[in-house]
Design an enzyme around this catalytic site. Structure first.
Site, PDB file in Angstrom:
ATOM      1  N   ARG A  60       0.844  -1.188   0.000  1.00  0.00           N
ATOM      2  CA  ARG A  60       0.000   0.000   0.000  1.00  0.00           C
ATOM      3  C   ARG A  60       0.881   1.239   0.000  1.00  0.00           C
ATOM      4  O   ARG A  60       1.889   1.296   0.729  1.00  0.00           O
ATOM      5  CB  ARG A  60      -0.918   0.016   1.229  1.00  0.00           C
ATOM      6  CG  ARG A  60      -1.997  -1.065   1.215  1.00  0.00           C
ATOM      7  CD  ARG A  60      -3.032  -0.794   0.145  1.00  0.00           C
ATOM      8  NE  ARG A  60      -4.074  -1.811   0.080  1.00  0.00           N
ATOM      9  CZ  ARG A  60      -4.063  -2.835  -0.747  1.00  0.00           C
ATOM     10  NH1 ARG A  60      -3.053  -2.995  -1.595  1.00  0.00           N
ATOM     11  NH2 ARG A  60      -5.060  -3.706  -0.773  1.00  0.00           N
ATOM     12  N   HIS A 119       1.308  -0.304 -10.535  1.00  0.00           N
ATOM     13  CA  HIS A 119       0.328  -1.110  -9.798  1.00  0.00           C
ATOM     14  C   HIS A 119      -0.016  -2.388 -10.569  1.00  0.00           C
ATOM     15  O   HIS A 119      -1.175  -2.694 -10.840  1.00  0.00           O
ATOM     16  CB  HIS A 119      -0.944  -0.305  -9.508  1.00  0.00           C
ATOM     17  CG  HIS A 119      -1.693  -0.821  -8.307  1.00  0.00           C
ATOM     18  ND1 HIS A 119      -2.360  -0.012  -7.432  1.00  0.00           N
ATOM     19  CD2 HIS A 119      -1.877  -2.086  -7.839  1.00  0.00           C
ATOM     20  CE1 HIS A 119      -2.932  -0.734  -6.482  1.00  0.00           C
ATOM     21  NE2 HIS A 119      -2.645  -2.001  -6.705  1.00  0.00           N
TER      22      HIS A 119
END
Length: 305
Positions: A220, A268
């Site tokens: 994260r 990502h």
């Protein structure tokens, strides 16, 4: 049972075949709910249209299609059981990403510029001589640790709870974090986004890493104090950072991470739910709910994951 699809419409073509195949004969998947009380379960992604869950009084399961639930777990209208997506395909993708980048950093593959210079004076150590720490020892972290251990890396995991994981060395709690960081020649961050983990890797904790350490963050973006990370990289206290997740995505073109020679940005891509295997997880949980059994991978609202 009636199951509502609450995700972007453009994702449906990827999920349609696997979901309909896995739920054939027992689930009717719909894309709107004129009568919310007729819905038994919701398949949810943060990109869906519905954010108010209060009308869905008979829903027995909200199944996340994403591994992370930080964008829904705090929703005050969500009182129904919420399950995380623990997808074997997603796990395999994360393992491959972390293993690949760990090996690349361990072997320092990027030093071999194709410039005619013969660089054979520095032989890399074996994996057994390289200390790796994985922050986060849940479904993803533990599988990453096992893969690294099979290659031979000296790997330790850390989590806030310190809950044991069979066959792996786990450190736990705030008191053990300095030890976990202090040994980490390569640090892999796979913690969830919770109030306890936000900015966990701040200036003080980054300073605990060994000289020249490398960081891989496919967990994260909120785990890291960005300014503190840039400072230790610019001071050459850290060797390299591989970053796959960010506070703002897509990462803006002007962000300093793009320009820093000690940073590799990946967009990502470390792990994503694979519809083929994810549909099997969804179907199993729908079957369990229909049979009156507890769903798998329920979220602990107090912990946030």
């Amino acid at each position: 049972m009636n199951v509502l699809w609450n995700a972007r419409a453009d994702l449906w073509p990827k999920w349609e075949g696997p979901l309909l195949r896995e739920t054939a004969g027992f689930a009717n998947i719909v894309h709107d709910a004129p009568d919310p009380a007729a819905i038994d379960a919701i398949l949810h992604a943060p990109t869906g249209q519905i954010s108010d869950f209060s009308p869905f009084t008979n829903v027995r399961l909200v199944q996340s299609l994403w591994a992370g639930v930080e964008r829904i777990v705090g929703n005050p209208t969500l009182t129904q059981p919420l399950a995380r997506m623990v997808d074997p395909g997603l796990t395999a993708g994360m393992v491959e990403y972390c293993l690949g980048w760990t090996l690349r950093l361990h072997l320092r593959m990027d030093r071999y510029a194709q410039d005619g210079v013969w660089r054979n004076t520095c032989i890399p150590p074996l994996a057994a001589e390289r200390k790796v720490t994985v922050l986060g020892t849940g479904a993803l972290g533990s599988e990453v640790m096992r893969a690294l251990a099979r290659v031979g890396f000296d790997v330790v995991g850390w989590s806030g709870s310190g809950r044991p994981v069979e066959g792996l060395r786990i450190l736990g709690g705030a008191d053990a974090l300095p030890e976990a960081l202090g040994r980490a020649e390569i640090l892999i961050a796979l913690l969830p986004d919770t109030p306890d983990t936000q900015n966990l890797l701040d200036a003080t904790r980054l300073a605990l890493l060994p000289q020249g350490a490398a960081l891989i963050n496919p967990g994260r973006g909120t785990l890291i104090d960005d300014d503190a990370l840039l400072a230790v990289l610019d001071a050459e206290r850290m060797g390299h950072a591989v970053l796959d997740v960010f506070r703002t995505e897509p990462l803006p073109p002007g962000n300093p991470f793009w320009r820093n020679r000690r940073v590799t940005v990946t967009p990502h891509v470390a792990a994503d739910t694979r519809p083929t295997t994810g549909a099997q997880v969804v179907a199993e949980n729908l079957r369990r709910v229909q049979a009156g059994e507890p769903p798998l991978h329920l979220v602990d609202r107090t912990r946030g994951y």
